[in-house]
Scaffold this active site. Structure first.
Site, PDB file in Angstrom:
ATOM      1  N   TRP A  43      15.093   2.300  -8.029  1.00  0.00           N
ATOM      2  CA  TRP A  43      14.352   3.304  -8.023  1.00  0.00           C
ATOM      3  C   TRP A  43      13.149   2.100  -7.375  1.00  0.00           C
ATOM      4  O   TRP A  43      12.650   1.988  -6.502  1.00  0.00           O
ATOM      5  CB  TRP A  43      13.629   4.286  -8.686  1.00  0.00           C
ATOM      6  CG  TRP A  43      14.633   5.233  -8.539  1.00  0.00           C
ATOM      7  CD1 TRP A  43      15.231   5.912 -10.389  1.00  0.00           C
ATOM      8  CD2 TRP A  43      15.254   6.282  -7.733  1.00  0.00           C
ATOM      9  NE1 TRP A  43      16.123   6.882  -9.727  1.00  0.00           N
ATOM     10  CE2 TRP A  43      15.235   7.472  -8.741  1.00  0.00           C
ATOM     11  CE3 TRP A  43      14.170   6.397  -6.797  1.00  0.00           C
ATOM     12  CZ2 TRP A  43      16.354   8.419  -8.068  1.00  0.00           C
ATOM     13  CZ3 TRP A  43      14.687   7.723  -6.221  1.00  0.00           C
ATOM     14  CH2 TRP A  43      15.983   8.688  -6.627  1.00  0.00           C
TER      15      TRP A  43
ATOM     16  N   LYS B 164      11.381  16.109 -13.036  1.00  0.00           N
ATOM     17  CA  LYS B 164      12.187  15.044 -14.660  1.00  0.00           C
ATOM     18  C   LYS B 164      10.842  16.026 -15.122  1.00  0.00           C
ATOM     19  O   LYS B 164      11.580  16.821 -16.764  1.00  0.00           O
ATOM     20  CB  LYS B 164      11.656  13.741 -14.527  1.00  0.00           C
ATOM     21  CG  LYS B 164      13.017  13.295 -13.576  1.00  0.00           C
ATOM     22  CD  LYS B 164      12.747  13.093 -12.267  1.00  0.00           C
ATOM     23  CE  LYS B 164      14.018  12.193 -11.778  1.00  0.00           C
ATOM     24  NZ  LYS B 164      13.759  11.692 -10.359  1.00  0.00           N
TER      25      LYS B 164
ATOM     26  N   ASP C  82       5.214   4.015 -10.280  1.00  0.00           N
ATOM     27  CA  ASP C  82       6.245   5.542 -10.885  1.00  0.00           C
ATOM     28  C   ASP C  82       6.988   5.711 -11.700  1.00  0.00           C
ATOM     29  O   ASP C  82       7.455   5.260 -12.457  1.00  0.00           O
ATOM     30  CB  ASP C  82       7.636   4.731  -9.553  1.00  0.00           C
ATOM     31  CG  ASP C  82       8.815   5.974  -9.262  1.00  0.00           C
ATOM     32  OD1 ASP C  82       8.081   7.122  -9.369  1.00  0.00           O
ATOM     33  OD2 ASP C  82       9.205   5.563  -8.948  1.00  0.00           O
TER      34      ASP C  82
END
Ligand SMILES: *Cc1c(COP(=O)(O)O)cnc(C)c1O
Length: 359
Positions: A102, A195, A171
């Site tokens: 990511w 999530k 993030d």
């Protein structure tokens, strides 16, 4: 009805109580005679939802007035582009930590716009790990430091954030609201909802107001954080239904005792699975002990054939979504806030039996 234990990495399991509430008020929201999905985003029913979702997040994180809470779209992936677009003017630069898949995507996107220094890179390391906080040295002129608080694919998580004198941009897609954090260290936090927060389609952004104000006039109006701060995330039609579910999920987190209680619950869940890995010569964890994620527990079996069998057999027992990300293989148990402790107990029991039969 047979609900399974859903280990999917995202979209992920939601609290049953939340789903039941959604169902009970789906056709007639609070006597309005319509679903909240059909209500005007400028009407009073939706206004109360929007306000409460925002207030719940503020309360959970203890946000001061220096910070704004935004509901945006485009996922965390859009934030990879919007962060440098808004925070780095002409010639500005920023520091990024490359901790895995990511973070790499965030860096790739930022590099299209600005000079990006990678100040630590653990993305190729095995076992996977996060850098130690003191490995980070900020470059001259860097406007912010970007980190990925939890690498969802590698199963690694920052346990202690670096102490730096620039704002941290994080993030937090896969560990937002899973533990208390010292928000003052952060200039901007973003998380796709799917999530820990709700359904896919809304992104929660927490931004220090002075940083939002710095944006260049060349940035399109819709892409500016300042636009969404000024209009309270109602500049255009927000993803109302998703924000409504975020409201219910954050209400649920508050009812369970807030972020301290959440962290305790999450640590306990993860520790049970890591306990099995540590006891066993059959299972092998892929994250370094100091960086183990409480959200995504990643491990291997002796070979891919046994891994495939593990995933398939688990599914027949109502333990679904355990296959590791296609880029790394192996097994991944995603156990976000809403994942029930009983599901972890069921997995642990399954792992012990599977090892006895195959180990
Ligand atoms: C899932 C995830 C993303 C991608 O989110 P999208 O909403 O699909 O853009 C980004 N970062 C992390 C850490 C993630 O877990």
């Amino acid at each position: 009805m047979a609900r399974v234990f859903n280990f999917n990495p995202g979209p992920a399991t939601l609290p049953l109580e939340v789903l039941e509430e959604v169902r009970s008020e789906l056709l007639d929201y609070h006597g309005s005679g319509m679903s909240i999905m059909e209500a005007s985003h400028r009407g009073k029913e939706y206004a109360a939802v929007h306000e409460e979702a925002c207030a719940n997040i503020r309360r959970l994180l203890g946000l001061s007035d220096d910070y704004a809470v935004l509901f945006m779209t485009g996922g965390a992936s859009a934030q990879f582009a919007l962060v440098p677009m808004n925070l780095l003017g002409e010639g500005g630069s920023a520091d990024y930590v490359n901790s895995g898949a990511w973070a790499s995507k965030a860096i790739k996107e930022a590099r299209l716009q600005a000079k990006i220094n990678v100040v630590a890179d653990t993305s190729g390391e095995k076992p996977a790990r996060m850098p130690a906080p003191d490995e980070i040295k900020i470059s001259d002129g860097a406007v912010y430091l970007h980190i990925t608080s939890n690498e969802t694919i590698a199963g690694t998580q920052w346990k202690e954030f670096p102490e730096v004198d620039v704002p941290i941009v994080a993030d937090m897609s896969s560990d937002m609201l899973s533990r208390p954090i010292d928000v003052e260290r952060f200039g901007l936090i973003y998380a796709g909802a799917q999530k820990n927060l709700g359904p896919a389609g809304v992104t929660v952004v927490i931004i220090r107001r002075d940083l939002a104000a710095r944006v260049s006039e060349k940035v399109p109006i819709i892409m500016r954080y300042s636009t969404h701060v000024e209009k309270d995330s109602l500049y255009n039609t927000p993803p109302c239904f998703n924000i409504y579910v975020v409201m219910l999920v954050t209400r649920w987190v508050l009812a369970l005792g807030g972020l301290e209680a959440m962290a305790e619950r999450n640590r306990a869940k993860a520790a049970k699975i890591y306990g099995v890995l540590d006891e066993s010569d059959y299972y092998r964890g892929t994250a370094d002990a100091g960086s183990r994620s409480d959200m995504n527990v990643t491990f291997r079996l002796p070979d891919e054939e046994q891994e495939a069998r593990f995933v398939a057999e688990a599914a027949t027992q109502g333990l679904k979504g355990l296959k590791g990300h296609r880029s790394v293989g192996g097994i991944r148990a995603s156990i976000y806030n809403a994942f029930p402790p009983e599901g972890v107990d069921a997995l642990v029991e399954f792992m012990r039996v599977f090892e006895r039969r195959n180990g």
